[in-house]
Design a protein around this motif. Structure first.
Motif: not given
Length: 885
Positions: A709-711, A720-728
């Motif tokens: 679920n976190m992924a 929301q952040f206007g980026v293509s990819i987010l990493l935890t």
């Protein structure tokens, strides 16, 4: 053409009671039915009810009258129909037995009639061969590559059968110079030659038996069809099926053909048996020894008559005895034998002075001869004038007994060779056509059950023959491939447990296996503006989605991952690390000196983390797996990130997807005038329960856990952040130092359900640019896909500074921009929002050329601060809740 069944004529009665018991029908209905199908007891009851009980004499008269009426109808109206196969079978039987029946049961005057029918049979067989060669042969590839009947095995057998008839056809035999029976003409001499000639003649005739094999096949097939037709008629009469249903069943039945494997195996066995029988018929008579000494009994009886006739005439008796001995020498080989054939002679009564010239006995020679090799012929005593006359002759059959034993050995060896050869051939045929393919299929099933995820090269396995077995093998290969595609990594245990046929394999299908905890890198990606695409593209949406899925699957698979879920517009990707038991040695917080340098770097990075994770500390105390200690995991983590970045590049390079940019249906309402396909990505690391979800009606092999679920939350937050990819943070700490240096920390947030602050990171991507098309090296023997796969397999940390795609994606993330954004982020986290506002606004302007006209993370933080009037709250602790789920 399937035979038609005449429908049963319905009864004229408007209503009737339907019952399976004829006893419930009325007498009139029963009498209207076929009398032969009724029970005798029921006939008697009906007859008694109507008062028509007949006497025994009356019944016999009735039967006689009925038989007479049927014979009369047969004589006047019957039509005898005979098929071509039945006619040729009758001709074949005549050719086989006609000559013997002629001699046994017919007078010599019938010989000419038999000769005519033999000639007719010969012509019919020859015409049949010509017609088969014309109608059942394919000469399209030339006379020497003909397919079908001509020059086939059965062609040569038919030719042999026809040639064997030549000596029996008088006009043809005389035309080519053969008088009478060929083999009989060779055996006109009395004795052994005649007997061999007769045997050979009959052996040649036996070649005609092979015709019965083909006729038997045809007859048995017709018999099966007739039986099937009768069964279907009974079903129609009983009302179980209608005429249309029966006709459909007949059409399906006639469309069924014998399997190619069955036809090939049957044909091979038939040929083997025919050859074996012909060899036995030809060779066994030659290996069956017949002793040339078969006239000694007659000669001894003649000597007995001369003995009586001689009376007291010793000279006459002496001449008779000498002639007898000379004849025996001739019969015994004409003096060519080492030992004499006649070894003792006793002519009684003794009456001559020189008895030794008449009676003799080779006692020394007889003592060395086996009892079974001695043959003594004694004539019965004949009394004349009070004297008893008799002759006793003893013969040495040792040479002939030895010849018989030698021929017996030859015969036994021949039979053994035939049995071994036929057994080997039959076994080889069964092995080649049936057993080997089945064994190969079992090897495929066992291999897949042992390791369902392995991409086996089934083509390298031994050949499994042709025909249906080959089709079944291909089906098994495709089914196993579909299982791997359908269940994926998460379903490996399901495939293995249900496909295992040896050891602990279950006899029942059980896809609902218990789940187990595994550790993996989880990636979630989603197609943005998918609702618009679905609405505008309508039925073309499947082509669009599959084009995107092709790129996602290819790149993720190439970089070490697998696809677990296709959710229409979203995809769950997994880079599996291992189950809990496999990596249990990395449990705990302690570090070992022998650990890899990666582990040391991971430890250093974790101590430098901006915000500590209490959850992580508690999991360590509980003995959770410390993924940072696993050697080589930094490489896998880097590949997971590269895989998603390559998807971003390929989405903007693929010709098929670029064509949608100019699609007027999608471009309507777009700010740039064209449709730009964009995707969001999220990456996280942790554990999940791997197993089956669903029921026996539908099962999905997937992963369930908060980490999955976190992924998904990271992917949603990327918008929301206007980026293509987010990493935890958990994923970021597993990356190599080189990969971390190219990522940017953009915020610290808390997610729903947890109060633990978590830093999040991104990799800057500039997509609104042209990415050059790829091609394989000019002088390489590898295809483009093979080159790309080789690059992924040979990945090292230098890729971040050398890969053109990654460098082109990050071209706007200049050192000045990164320094400015980092300063603004630190001011923001530290509560100095005025300084943060100034730095982040400058960073946003530096990214004016970006896809959204600025820097998404800067705008997200600025928006958050603006919503609070640019004033840092008194309770500010350096993080904020993540509003996107």
């Amino acid at each position: 053409m399937a035979p038609k069944i005449v429908p049963v004529r319905p009864s004229t009665a408007t209503t009737r009671t339907v019952s399976t018991d004829p006893g419930l029908l009325s007498p009139e209905e029963l009498l209207a039915r076929n009398a032969g199908a009724r029970r005798p007891t029921l006939e008697a009851l009906i007859a008694k009810q109507k008062g028509e009980t007949k006497t025994t004499t009356g019944r016999a008269k009735l039967l006689f009258t009925k038989a007479k009426r049927k014979v009369r109808w047969f004589v006047d109206h019957a039509q005898i129909k005979i098929s071509y196969d039945d006619f040729m079978m009758a001709v074949t039987i005549f050719v086989l037995f006609g000559d013997d029946l002629r001699i046994l049961f017919f007078p010599p005057s019938a010989d000419n009639g038999f000769a005519f029918f033999v000639s007719l049979s010969f012509i019919l067989f020859a015409m049949e061969m010509v017609l088969h060669c014309w109608a059942k042969s394919d000469y399209s590839k030339g006379i020497f590559r003909v397919k079908g009947y001509a020059f086939s095995f059965f062609f040569w057998l038919d030719l042999l059968a026809v040639v064997s008839m030549v000596p029996d056809v008088p006009w043809l035999a005389s035309a080519i110079g053969i008088q009478g029976d060929l083999m009989d003409s060779l055996g006109t001499k009395a004795g052994k030659a005649g007997r061999i000639g007769a045997k050979s003649s009959r052996v040649i005739r036996m070649a005609r038996l092979v015709r019965l094999v083909k006729l038997y096949k045809v007859t048995s097939q017709r018999s099966r069809e007739k039986q099937q037709l009768n069964d279907l008629k009974k079903l129609v009469e009983s009302g179980h099926y209608s005429q249309d249903e029966i006709q459909e069943l007949l059409e399906k039945s006639s469309a069924k053909k014998q399997s190619k494997v069955g036809a090939e195996l049957s044909d091979i066995i038939t040929r083997r048996v025919i050859v074996a029988v012909l060899l036995m018929l030809c060779i066994v008579p030659l290996l069956t020894y017949s002793s040339p000494v078969d006239d000694e009994l007659d000669a001894t009886l003649f000597l007995h008559e001369f003995n009586i006739k001689a009376g007291s005439d010793c000279a006459y008796l002496q001449r008779s005895t000498d002639n007898f001995r000379s004849l025996m020498d001739e019969l015994g080989g004409g003096g060519n034998l080492d030992e004499p054939f006649l070894v003792a002679l006793d002519v009684s009564p003794p009456r001559c002075e020189n008895e030794t010239a008449i009676n003799f006995s080779e006692d020394d020679l007889i003592a060395g001869i086996r009892d079974e090799a001695l043959r003594t012929i004694t004539t019965g005593p004949t009394t004349v004038d009070g004297l008893a006359y008799s002759v006793a002759a003893t013969f040495d059959l040792s040479p002939y007994l030895e010849q018989q034993s030698l021929f017996s050995v030859y015969l036994m060896v021949f039979v053994i060779v035939m049995l071994v050869t036929l057994s080997a051939q039959f076994t080889g045929d069964a092995q080649r056509l049936v057993l080997a393919p089945i064994e190969n299929m079992m090897a495929i099933v066992n291999a897949v059950a042992e390791d369902p995820l392995e991409d086996f090269d089934f083509k390298s396995m031994p050949a499994t023959g042709d025909y249906e077995t080959h089709a079944v093998r291909l089906a098994i290969e495709r089914i196993t491939a579909l299982l791997r595609i359908g269940f994926g990594v998460a379903g490996a245990e399901i495939i293995s447990s249900n496909m295992a046929v040896e050891g602990g394999g279950s006899a029942c299908l059980n896809p609902m296996i218990p789940g187990k905890r595994v550790y993996a890198l989880f990636g979630f990606c989603d197609i943005l503006s998918f609702d618009v695409c679905t609405e505008k593209l309508e039925d073309e949406i499947m082509t669009f989605v599959n084009s995107v899925a092709r790129i996602v699957h290819d790149e993720v698979t190439r970089w070490g991952g697998t696809c677990n879920k296709n959710l229409g517009n979203a995809f769950l990707m997994v880079w599996r690390i291992g189950d809990e038991d496999a990596i249990a040695e990395y449990r705990g917080i302690g570090r070992r000196g022998s650990d890899s340098s990666m582990s040391k770097r991971a430890s250093d990075r974790s101590t430098k983390s901006d915000v500590a994770s209490p959850d992580h500390a508690r999991s360590i105390r509980r003995g959770a797996i410390d993924l940072r200690r696993i050697p080589g995991l930094d490489i896998l983590s880097d590949k997971a990130l590269v895989g998603f970045l390559k998807v971003i590049v390929e989405v903007n390079r693929d010709v098929q997807l670029l064509a949608y940019r100019g699609d007027k249906r999608l471009a309507t309402g777009a700010d740039s005038g064209e449709f730009l396909l964009r995707m969001g990505f999220g990456l996280h690391a942790g554990w999940a329960i791997e197993g089956a979800v669903g029921s026996l009606q539908k099962v999905d092999a997937t992963y369930l856990s908060p980490h999955v679920n976190m992924a998904a939350r990271m992917e949603a937050a990327s918008r929301q952040f206007g980026v293509s990819i987010l990493l935890t943070r958990d994923f970021f700490t597993l990356l190599s130092e080189e990969a971390q240096a190219h990522c940017r920390k953009i915020d610290v947030v808390t997610v729903k359900g947890s109060n633990v602050p978590m830093p999040i990171y991104t990799f800057d991507t500039f997509q609104n640019q042209v990415f050059p098309q790829l091609r394989a090296p000019k002088y390489s023997n590898l295809s483009l896909q093979e080159v790309l796969t080789q690059q992924a397999e040979n990945y090292d940390a230098a890729t971040w500074m050398s890969d053109p795609d990654l460098m082109q994606l990050r071209c706007l993330a200049t050192p000045q921009f990164l320094k400015t954004f980092e300063a603004g982020l630190n001011h923001y986290l530290g509560g100095r929002w005025e300084e943060a506002r100034e730095a982040l606004e400058r960073a946003d302007k530096m990214m004016a050329s970006n896809d959204i006209g600025g820097d998404g993370p800067s705008r997200a933080i600025l928006g958050y601060m603006k919503g609070r009037n640019w004033t840092c709250p008194a309770e500010w602790s350096g993080h904020r809740p993540l509003t996107s789920k």
